[in-house]
Design an enzyme around this catalytic site. Sequence first.
Site, PDB file in Angstrom:
ATOM      1  N   CYS A  79       0.839  -1.204   0.000  1.00  0.00           N
ATOM      2  CA  CYS A  79       0.000   0.000   0.000  1.00  0.00           C
ATOM      3  C   CYS A  79       0.878   1.260   0.000  1.00  0.00           C
ATOM      4  O   CYS A  79       1.541   1.529  -0.994  1.00  0.00           O
ATOM      5  CB  CYS A  79      -0.992  -0.029   1.155  1.00  0.00           C
ATOM      6  SG  CYS A  79      -2.358   1.159   0.948  1.00  0.00           S
ATOM      7  N   HIS A 188      -3.660  -4.971  -0.395  1.00  0.00           N
ATOM      8  CA  HIS A 188      -3.227  -5.563   0.872  1.00  0.00           C
ATOM      9  C   HIS A 188      -3.288  -7.084   0.772  1.00  0.00           C
ATOM     10  O   HIS A 188      -4.359  -7.673   0.945  1.00  0.00           O
ATOM     11  CB  HIS A 188      -4.126  -5.092   2.012  1.00  0.00           C
ATOM     12  CG  HIS A 188      -3.962  -3.652   2.359  1.00  0.00           C
ATOM     13  ND1 HIS A 188      -3.062  -3.218   3.310  1.00  0.00           N
ATOM     14  CD2 HIS A 188      -4.573  -2.544   1.876  1.00  0.00           C
ATOM     15  CE1 HIS A 188      -3.134  -1.893   3.410  1.00  0.00           C
ATOM     16  NE2 HIS A 188      -4.042  -1.464   2.541  1.00  0.00           N
ATOM     17  N   GLU A 190      -2.287  -9.197   2.881  1.00  0.00           N
ATOM     18  CA  GLU A 190      -2.635  -9.740   4.199  1.00  0.00           C
ATOM     19  C   GLU A 190      -4.124  -9.701   4.477  1.00  0.00           C
ATOM     20  O   GLU A 190      -4.612 -10.351   5.411  1.00  0.00           O
ATOM     21  CB  GLU A 190      -1.867  -8.985   5.298  1.00  0.00           C
ATOM     22  CG  GLU A 190      -2.388  -7.612   5.656  1.00  0.00           C
ATOM     23  CD  GLU A 190      -1.994  -6.496   4.694  1.00  0.00           C
ATOM     24  OE1 GLU A 190      -2.256  -5.330   5.019  1.00  0.00           O
ATOM     25  OE2 GLU A 190      -1.409  -6.802   3.627  1.00  0.00           O
TER      26      GLU A 190
END
Length: 207
Positions: A79, A188, A190
Amino acid sequence: MIAVLDIGIGDTESVERALRKVGGLVEVTSDPDKLRNADGLVVPGVGAVGPFMSALKVVRGDRIIERRLAGGRPVLGICAGLQVMFDRTTEDGGAEGLAQWPGVVDRLPVDGVPHVGWSAVEAPEGSTLFNGVEDERFYFAHSFAVQTDPAAELTEELFEQPLVSFAEHGTRFVAAVENGPLTATQFHPEESADAGLELLRNWLGSI
């Protein structure tokens, strides 16, 4: 050993948890020696490049990133950790980035910002990062992005050409870049469920 850079900006807990799920030995840290010596360094971030860059400099993260890349040591930006790798941003009056790649981080020219949610990513042939997840969707949360192709702005004789992936939200923008030891994603991983975990597994496997 994977070091997750902790500068107080970015969801380090989610990144740490995701990396552990795919087999990484992970430490969240701002210790310069650990950041320099880790097998891989992850630079997560949220928000604007200017404050992110300021926080990065407090722990000498800018110099550590540059030294790692000069030595061919892997770095993954997420990001704002992607945006800071470009020349500069126009957000909040503008700020300089690390200039690892040419390009300006600019506001997406659509009414529907921030761009929050799942979007498909157009990955190039030969991508290691997207191997096995070429047709998956990933989670984005941003209002600014690089809307030019950094590979088109590099001189072929002088630089290794990066592999650039794109996504769309009103316009086409850079979703990820793979360039030797430096890899970064606008989305993202994750927060991108199984596809994101597989992408992180691919990155770990490349170290």
